[in-house]
Design a protein around this motif. Structure first.
Motif, short mmCIF file in Angstrom:
data_model
loop_
_atom_site.label_atom_id
_atom_site.label_comp_id
_atom_site.label_asym_id
_atom_site.label_seq_id
_atom_site.Cartn_x
_atom_site.Cartn_y
_atom_site.Cartn_z
N TYR A 278 -2.20 -1.20 -3.83
CA TYR A 278 -3.01 0.01 -3.93
C TYR A 278 -2.09 1.17 -3.59
O TYR A 278 -1.66 1.31 -2.44
CB TYR A 278 -4.19 -0.03 -2.95
CG TYR A 278 -5.12 1.16 -3.08
CD1 TYR A 278 -6.09 1.21 -4.07
CD2 TYR A 278 -5.01 2.25 -2.21
CE1 TYR A 278 -6.94 2.30 -4.19
CE2 TYR A 278 -5.85 3.35 -2.32
CZ TYR A 278 -6.82 3.37 -3.32
OH TYR A 278 -7.66 4.46 -3.44
N LYS B 278 -7.96 0.79 2.92
CA LYS B 278 -7.74 -0.35 2.02
C LYS B 278 -6.93 -1.44 2.72
O LYS B 278 -7.21 -2.64 2.57
CB LYS B 278 -7.02 0.12 0.75
CG LYS B 278 -7.88 0.94 -0.21
CD LYS B 278 -8.86 0.05 -0.96
CE LYS B 278 -9.46 0.75 -2.17
NZ LYS B 278 -10.22 1.96 -1.89
N ASP C 42 -7.22 6.95 3.10
CA ASP C 42 -7.72 6.08 2.03
C ASP C 42 -6.92 4.78 1.97
O ASP C 42 -7.48 3.67 1.99
CB ASP C 42 -7.64 6.83 0.69
CG ASP C 42 -8.10 5.99 -0.50
OD1 ASP C 42 -8.87 5.04 -0.29
OD2 ASP C 42 -7.68 6.30 -1.63
N ARG D 24 -9.06 -3.23 5.34
CA ARG D 24 -10.04 -4.10 4.68
C ARG D 24 -9.36 -5.36 4.13
O ARG D 24 -9.88 -6.46 4.25
CB ARG D 24 -10.72 -3.31 3.56
CG ARG D 24 -12.04 -3.90 3.09
CD ARG D 24 -12.76 -2.94 2.15
NE ARG D 24 -13.03 -1.66 2.78
CZ ARG D 24 -12.92 -0.48 2.17
NH1 ARG D 24 -12.56 -0.42 0.91
NH2 ARG D 24 -13.20 0.63 2.80
N TRP D 25 -8.17 -5.17 3.54
CA TRP D 25 -7.48 -6.32 2.94
C TRP D 25 -7.08 -7.33 4.02
O TRP D 25 -7.29 -8.54 3.86
CB TRP D 25 -6.24 -5.85 2.16
CG TRP D 25 -5.54 -6.99 1.48
CD1 TRP D 25 -5.79 -7.50 0.24
CD2 TRP D 25 -4.47 -7.79 2.03
NE1 TRP D 25 -4.95 -8.55 -0.02
CE2 TRP D 25 -4.13 -8.76 1.05
CE3 TRP D 25 -3.77 -7.78 3.23
CZ2 TRP D 25 -3.13 -9.70 1.25
CZ3 TRP D 25 -2.77 -8.72 3.44
CH2 TRP D 25 -2.45 -9.67 2.46
N GLU E 289 -4.82 0.36 -8.58
CA GLU E 289 -5.18 -0.84 -7.81
C GLU E 289 -4.75 -2.02 -8.67
O GLU E 289 -5.31 -2.24 -9.75
CB GLU E 289 -6.68 -0.87 -7.53
CG GLU E 289 -7.06 -2.00 -6.57
CD GLU E 289 -8.46 -1.80 -5.99
OE1 GLU E 289 -8.70 -2.30 -4.87
OE2 GLU E 289 -9.30 -1.17 -6.64
N PHE F 220 0.84 -1.20 0.00
CA PHE F 220 0.00 0.00 0.00
C PHE F 220 0.88 1.25 0.00
O PHE F 220 1.87 1.32 0.73
CB PHE F 220 -0.90 0.02 1.24
CG PHE F 220 -1.81 -1.18 1.33
CD1 PHE F 220 -3.06 -1.18 0.75
CD2 PHE F 220 -1.38 -2.34 1.97
CE1 PHE F 220 -3.89 -2.29 0.81
CE2 PHE F 220 -2.20 -3.46 2.05
CZ PHE F 220 -3.46 -3.44 1.46
#
Length: 482
Positions: free
Chosen positions: A114, A154, A150, A157-158, A130, A83
């Motif tokens: 991401y 992500k 942001d 969530r991942w 992404e 990320f």
């Protein structure tokens, strides 16, 4: 330092602080070294990707004999994700048309990515991918968008999805915010929290930081603060009409730092809620180089002016008119060289200067409750960013790969740091390390360091270089900490 980082401190209180951990002094080289366990020239990344050439060590192309750490982990049953910043893709491969061989989800070994491919990103309006697909942002800054929350969303969530769907698989995450690389972008309410806290100027800031470092045991009590280089002005010599602008620059930087640390805390909290924190090895590396002196002596409202030789356009009056816009969506700001130097206290010089510790020594926290018993302690053994990959492999009980996809592998050049985790007095095992960026060079060997600075980091265009034979070498022993 003067920036509040409560989540770094929380991890340090129940982990370890490595006080002699080193980077290469520049971003792409450090990151390629981190992700492969090899020195930056070995891995083809002797400079940033934008300055690649055909010279050995500077092509920006990773040899296939140096498979990245993430690929080794994937081949051994890990889920992997990256990320934020990725600055390891050769420039000619960075369009949506590929090729994707060097992208994180191509040859990089990551199953999910991401983030952004360049050296920096506008935090309000980033150009993101992404995987290999361009991202269309759904919110504006006015609607509350900023890249750091942001990418944190992500990542949370991942990891949550990974643990829900494949709970038996371990995960490996490389979380690399664009903070605190310029542009220094942060919400106004975070910037205002620091109002007036840097009015004392950079010389006093160095002294305050130096005293805190001694109290924390980060440096020995008999350390001597290095003098400010003659090329950098004293705070008292700066014109009064610039001081408010300069203070706002530093307030903005500190806010960006704390804002990033806040979101790292959200990520850590999410791992705790999943019950995975005790058995997760966390490296919190504060920067991929020393603080940056690429912002001119006056700082910059738009750092791109400096990169294009137009810094003179940003007069004190120009910056005063925009003082309230620093850090906001209309800015692309950087701070003064002198703030960068102050943030590298107690060492000499800054980012790009690989010869001196100011450019290469980055505070690093290691946290792993089930991996070692020590808590809240300092470790003074010499370490380098190439040591992270072999440490992770040893922690995961995996051998260093001899062959990957049929290609014989060059040996990893780093040394695992696990020997020092529970033994503060263990003799250091990383005994020799060279450094080089832009001709600034040094070599460390068993406590001795030979160094030479070849060029100043803030001179970005039109510089007449001196021959290498005219560089002046200095020799320091480990009893001279700074």
């Amino acid at each position: 330092g003067p920036c509040r980082t409560p989540n770094a401190e929380k991890l340090a209180a129940s982990g370890l602080k490595f006080t002699r951990f080193h980077t290469t002094a520049l971003c792409s080289p450090t990151r390629q070294a981190l992700l492969t366990g090899r020195n930056h020239h070995s891995a083809g990344m002797g400079n940033i990707t934008e300055l690649a050439s055909g010279a050995p060590g500077y092509s920006s192309v990773l040899p296939n004999s140096m498979s990245p750490l993430a690929r080794t982990l994937v081949l051994n049953g890990y889920s992997t994700a990256q990320f934020g910043k990725c600055h390891e893709v050769p420039v000619w491969q960075t369009s949506p048309a590929g090729p994707y061989d060097s992208w994180p989800t191509g040859g990089g070994g990551f199953e999910y990515f991401y983030g952004f491919l360049g050296g920096e990103a506008n935090q309000w309006y980033p150009t993101l991918y992404e995987g290999t697909i361009p991202v269309e942002l759904k919110k504006t800054p006015e609607q509350g968008y900023h890249l750091v929350p942001d990418m944190t969303d992500k990542a949370i969530r991942w990891i949550g999805q990974q643990k829900a769907l494949t709970p038996d698989k371990p995960f490996f995450v490389y979380f690399a915010p664009g903070a605190t690389h310029a542009p220094h972008h942060a919400p106004k309410e975070w910037i205002d929290k620091y109002k007036g806290q840097f009015d004392q100027g950079w010389d006093k800031l160095r002294e305050q930081t130096f005293e805190r470092q001694k109290k924390l045991g980060v440096i020995p009590a008999d350390c001597v603060l290095t003098p400010r280089p003659k090329e950098i002005p004293a705070w008292d010599d700066m014109p009064d009409n610039m001081k408010k602008v300069l203070c706002r620059q530093m307030e903005t930087y500190a806010a960006f730092m704390e804002y990033a640390d806040h979101h790292v805390g959200r990520l850590i909290d999410s791992i705790e809620k999943l019950g995975e924190m005790d058995n997760t090895l966390v490296y919190y590396i504060v920067g991929d180089n020393g603080a940056s002196a690429e912002g001119t002596m006056n700082g910059a409202f738009n750092e791109m002016a400096n990169f294009n030789g137009l810094a003179e356009l940003e007069t004190p009056e120009f910056m005063q008119e925009r003082i309230d816009k620093f850090g906001g969506p209309d800015s692309y700001n950087h701070y003064s060289v002198a703030w960068a130097h102050a943030l590298n206290t107690p060492y000499q010089w800054t980012k790009q200067v690989a010869s001196h510790w100011g450019g290469t020594r980055n505070g690093t926290i290691v946290h792993w409750p089930k991996g070692f018993k020590a808590k809240g302690e300092n470790r003074h053994q010499f370490a380098h960013v190439i040591d992270v990959a072999p440490t992770i492999l040893e922690a995961a009980k995996l051998p260093q790969p001899e062959s990957v996809n049929g290609i014989d592998q060059d040996p990893i050049e780093g040394v695992s740091m696990m020997y020092a985790f529970d033994d503060a007095k263990a003799p250091e095992r990383h005994e020799t390390q060279y450094f080089e960026i832009f001709g600034n060079r040094s070599i460390y060997h068993k406590g001795w360091t030979a160094v030479t600075k070849h060029r100043n980091p803030w001179q970005l265009v039109g510089v007449k270089m001196v021959p290498f034979d005219e560089d002046v070498w200095e020799l320091y022993s480990d009893s001279d900490w700074t």
